[in-house]
Design a protein around this motif. Sequence first.
Motif, PDB file in Angstrom:
ATOM      1  N   TYR A   1       0.857  -1.186   0.000  1.00  0.00           N
ATOM      2  CA  TYR A   1       0.000   0.000   0.000  1.00  0.00           C
ATOM      3  C   TYR A   1       0.892   1.234   0.000  1.00  0.00           C
ATOM      4  O   TYR A   1       1.612   1.497   0.968  1.00  0.00           O
ATOM      5  CB  TYR A   1      -0.933  -0.025   1.206  1.00  0.00           C
ATOM      6  N   ALA A   2       0.843   1.974  -1.119  1.00  0.00           N
ATOM      7  CA  ALA A   2       1.746   3.097  -1.325  1.00  0.00           C
ATOM      8  C   ALA A   2       1.073   4.408  -0.946  1.00  0.00           C
ATOM      9  O   ALA A   2      -0.140   4.579  -1.103  1.00  0.00           O
ATOM     10  CB  ALA A   2       2.208   3.141  -2.778  1.00  0.00           C
ATOM     11  N   GLY A   3       1.883   5.339  -0.451  1.00  0.00           N
ATOM     12  CA  GLY A   3       1.383   6.659  -0.103  1.00  0.00           C
ATOM     13  C   GLY A   3       2.440   7.465   0.614  1.00  0.00           C
ATOM     14  O   GLY A   3       3.584   7.015   0.788  1.00  0.00           O
ATOM     15  N   GLN A   4       2.052   8.649   1.040  1.00  0.00           N
ATOM     16  CA  GLN A   4       2.949   9.525   1.800  1.00  0.00           C
ATOM     17  C   GLN A   4       2.487   9.562   3.250  1.00  0.00           C
ATOM     18  O   GLN A   4       1.305   9.768   3.524  1.00  0.00           O
ATOM     19  CB  GLN A   4       2.950  10.939   1.226  1.00  0.00           C
ATOM     20  N   ILE A   5       3.421   9.363   4.158  1.00  0.00           N
ATOM     21  CA  ILE A   5       3.087   9.402   5.584  1.00  0.00           C
ATOM     22  C   ILE A   5       2.712  10.836   5.947  1.00  0.00           C
ATOM     23  O   ILE A   5       3.510  11.762   5.798  1.00  0.00           O
ATOM     24  CB  ILE A   5       4.265   8.915   6.445  1.00  0.00           C
ATOM     25  N   ALA A   6       1.499  11.028   6.409  1.00  0.00           N
ATOM     26  CA  ALA A   6       1.015  12.372   6.724  1.00  0.00           C
ATOM     27  C   ALA A   6       1.608  12.897   8.019  1.00  0.00           C
ATOM     28  O   ALA A   6       1.858  14.095   8.161  1.00  0.00           O
ATOM     29  CB  ALA A   6      -0.513  12.372   6.802  1.00  0.00           C
TER      30      ALA A   6
ATOM     31  N   ILE B   1       8.224  -2.441   5.283  1.00  0.00           N
ATOM     32  CA  ILE B   1       8.129  -1.082   4.730  1.00  0.00           C
ATOM     33  C   ILE B   1       9.173  -0.973   3.628  1.00  0.00           C
ATOM     34  O   ILE B   1      10.360  -1.266   3.849  1.00  0.00           O
ATOM     35  CB  ILE B   1       8.384  -0.006   5.800  1.00  0.00           C
ATOM     36  N   ASP B   2       8.757  -0.577   2.437  1.00  0.00           N
ATOM     37  CA  ASP B   2       9.662  -0.420   1.304  1.00  0.00           C
ATOM     38  C   ASP B   2       9.793   1.060   0.971  1.00  0.00           C
ATOM     39  O   ASP B   2       8.785   1.763   0.800  1.00  0.00           O
ATOM     40  CB  ASP B   2       9.145  -1.176   0.078  1.00  0.00           C
TER      41      ASP B   2
ATOM     42  N   LEU C   1      12.239   3.595  -1.579  1.00  0.00           N
ATOM     43  CA  LEU C   1      13.269   3.757  -2.609  1.00  0.00           C
ATOM     44  C   LEU C   1      13.860   2.410  -3.027  1.00  0.00           C
ATOM     45  O   LEU C   1      15.068   2.259  -3.214  1.00  0.00           O
ATOM     46  CB  LEU C   1      14.377   4.698  -2.111  1.00  0.00           C
ATOM     47  N   GLY C   2      13.001   1.412  -3.119  1.00  0.00           N
ATOM     48  CA  GLY C   2      13.432   0.121  -3.610  1.00  0.00           C
ATOM     49  C   GLY C   2      14.083  -0.780  -2.594  1.00  0.00           C
ATOM     50  O   GLY C   2      14.525  -1.883  -2.938  1.00  0.00           O
ATOM     51  N   SER C   3      14.145  -0.350  -1.331  1.00  0.00           N
ATOM     52  CA  SER C   3      14.773  -1.164  -0.289  1.00  0.00           C
ATOM     53  C   SER C   3      13.824  -1.333   0.884  1.00  0.00           C
ATOM     54  O   SER C   3      12.970  -0.478   1.141  1.00  0.00           O
ATOM     55  CB  SER C   3      16.076  -0.509   0.188  1.00  0.00           C
ATOM     56  N   SER C   4      13.984  -2.434   1.605  1.00  0.00           N
ATOM     57  CA  SER C   4      13.194  -2.658   2.812  1.00  0.00           C
ATOM     58  C   SER C   4      13.849  -1.931   3.976  1.00  0.00           C
ATOM     59  O   SER C   4      15.074  -1.988   4.159  1.00  0.00           O
ATOM     60  CB  SER C   4      13.105  -4.156   3.117  1.00  0.00           C
ATOM     61  N   VAL C   5      13.024  -1.228   4.765  1.00  0.00           N
ATOM     62  CA  VAL C   5      13.528  -0.477   5.922  1.00  0.00           C
ATOM     63  C   VAL C   5      12.720  -0.866   7.147  1.00  0.00           C
ATOM     64  O   VAL C   5      11.620  -1.409   7.039  1.00  0.00           O
ATOM     65  CB  VAL C   5      13.450   1.049   5.685  1.00  0.00           C
ATOM     66  N   GLY C   6      13.268  -0.594   8.305  1.00  0.00           N
ATOM     67  CA  GLY C   6      12.574  -0.927   9.540  1.00  0.00           C
ATOM     68  C   GLY C   6      11.740   0.194  10.092  1.00  0.00           C
ATOM     69  O   GLY C   6      10.897  -0.021  10.973  1.00  0.00           O
ATOM     70  N   ILE C   7      11.948   1.418   9.576  1.00  0.00           N
ATOM     71  CA  ILE C   7      11.248   2.587  10.115  1.00  0.00           C
ATOM     72  C   ILE C   7      11.085   3.606   9.000  1.00  0.00           C
ATOM     73  O   ILE C   7      11.922   3.712   8.096  1.00  0.00           O
ATOM     74  CB  ILE C   7      12.028   3.189  11.311  1.00  0.00           C
ATOM     75  N   ALA C   8       9.986   4.362   9.035  1.00  0.00           N
ATOM     76  CA  ALA C   8       9.754   5.456   8.088  1.00  0.00           C
ATOM     77  C   ALA C   8       8.980   6.543   8.809  1.00  0.00           C
ATOM     78  O   ALA C   8       8.245   6.277   9.764  1.00  0.00           O
ATOM     79  CB  ALA C   8       8.980   4.965   6.866  1.00  0.00           C
TER      80      ALA C   8
ATOM     81  N   SER D   1       7.517   9.096   1.336  1.00  0.00           N
ATOM     82  CA  SER D   1       6.611   8.285   0.522  1.00  0.00           C
ATOM     83  C   SER D   1       7.137   6.852   0.533  1.00  0.00           C
ATOM     84  O   SER D   1       8.289   6.613   0.156  1.00  0.00           O
ATOM     85  CB  SER D   1       6.542   8.822  -0.909  1.00  0.00           C
ATOM     86  N   VAL D   2       6.304   5.927   0.969  1.00  0.00           N
ATOM     87  CA  VAL D   2       6.730   4.544   1.161  1.00  0.00           C
ATOM     88  C   VAL D   2       5.626   3.589   0.715  1.00  0.00           C
ATOM     89  O   VAL D   2       4.505   4.000   0.388  1.00  0.00           O
ATOM     90  CB  VAL D   2       7.077   4.260   2.647  1.00  0.00           C
ATOM     91  N   THR D   3       5.965   2.305   0.721  1.00  0.00           N
ATOM     92  CA  THR D   3       4.982   1.247   0.519  1.00  0.00           C
ATOM     93  C   THR D   3       4.953   0.391   1.772  1.00  0.00           C
ATOM     94  O   THR D   3       5.992  -0.094   2.221  1.00  0.00           O
ATOM     95  CB  THR D   3       5.335   0.379  -0.699  1.00  0.00           C
TER      96      THR D   3
END
Length: 453
Positions: free
Chosen positions: A257-262, A286-287, A289-296, A301-303
């Motif tokens: 689910y893609a979007g921008q964290i408000a 959480i994805d 810029l093409g990589s999996s991350v643990g926090i955003a 803007s993430v998936t």
Amino acid sequence: MPSTTEPYAEFAGQLSATTLLRFATAGSVDDGKSTLVGRLLHDSKSVLTDQLEAVERVSLGRGQDTPDLALLTDGLRAEREQGITIDVAYRYFATPRRRFILADTPGHVQYTRNMVTGASTAELAVVLVDARNGVVEQTRRHAAVAALLRVPHVVLAVNKMDLVDYAEPVFAAIATEFTAYAASLGVPEITAIPISALAGDNVVEPSAHMDWYGGPTVLEHLETVPASHDLAHCPARFPVQYVIRPQSAEHPDYRGYAGQIASGVLRVGDAVTVLPSGRTSTIEGIDALGSSVGIAWSPQSVTVRLADDLDVSRGDLIVPSDDAPATTQDVEATVCHVADRPLTVGQRVLLKHTTRTVKAIVKDIPSRLTLDDLSQHPAPGQLVANDIGRVKVRTAEPIALDAYADSRRTGSFLLIDPADGTTLTAGMAGAAFGAEAGQAPAAVVADDAGWDF
């Protein structure tokens, strides 16, 4: 699971040196807003050579000995011909200490809606006052709009001090009057600075004519005022913009689910609720810029990938399960009407909140605010362009609204004409302003086919 503390701490350290500040200028007609903006851009070396040459040519053609720096922002032909600001002019510039997005807003009463547009995302408002005229009706109006929009910092720039011989008593009297008025509206922080935008006094460089003033210049204050990037403490809000399902051989089961964290921070493993359905899950991945991350964090803007296969679509809101906003179909809000056509009781509209758009109907317009004296005009029946008032709206589907006082992003919405997509009204959920006395009973609206709710 990747560490969430170290990346956030590293980002917070970087953010402190490169923060972005959004600010707006406002004031009465001919108070010098565009000249101040031009001076800021010119003296901070943010004007390109060809831009300055163009301004110099136009100024010479008018018979002016020095460049008219207001022309750097007044871009419309009508603005240049009349010498006034009509539309909101956005300018982007940076200093070694901070990046800026500036909204130069008009001063005329009929362009109040333009100021609302420019200040709606601002973290600071610069309200100009002509030192010869002091606080006037439009000054009070702009202070009221800044308070209504919950702008956290207000700068009172007392301009044209060169025309009053740089007299300290003139500045002190204006600062005292404005500060008392703005504080009564609930403005949390007010900073008064005496300036001359035309001569450059206290704009970027300290003035040699006002040794009685020991405070910051306008640019120094802009560079050092705290920006409201409170990423750690705001509740997380993630409006879903797009569902990603590649259904490829490489990723046969991928659903994101893609979007921008408000606002706020999302972490892998967080328990979340999807609104308005109320279904729960946990963040599996959480994805970014093409990589999996643990926090955003906001405003990335993430998936987001969830552990459970839920029915999630565009317009849904993913929030922490322990800090979820209530869903409702009855919205009461303060609004500013921005369209030329009026907003009336019984009107069918679309309500757009973050990425979600639903059918709605205007059930009542309890009052209209008179910004001159902050009085309420009860039961006006309609709102016309530039009016600020209270409305009650009923939506066809539940929406998850925060209070505007808690979140300017997820506490705001737009009312749209369903016929042609015109933006009618900008709303702030629950943002009562001024006295709410004298409200009329809610109007009874006939149910029409397709709008029966």
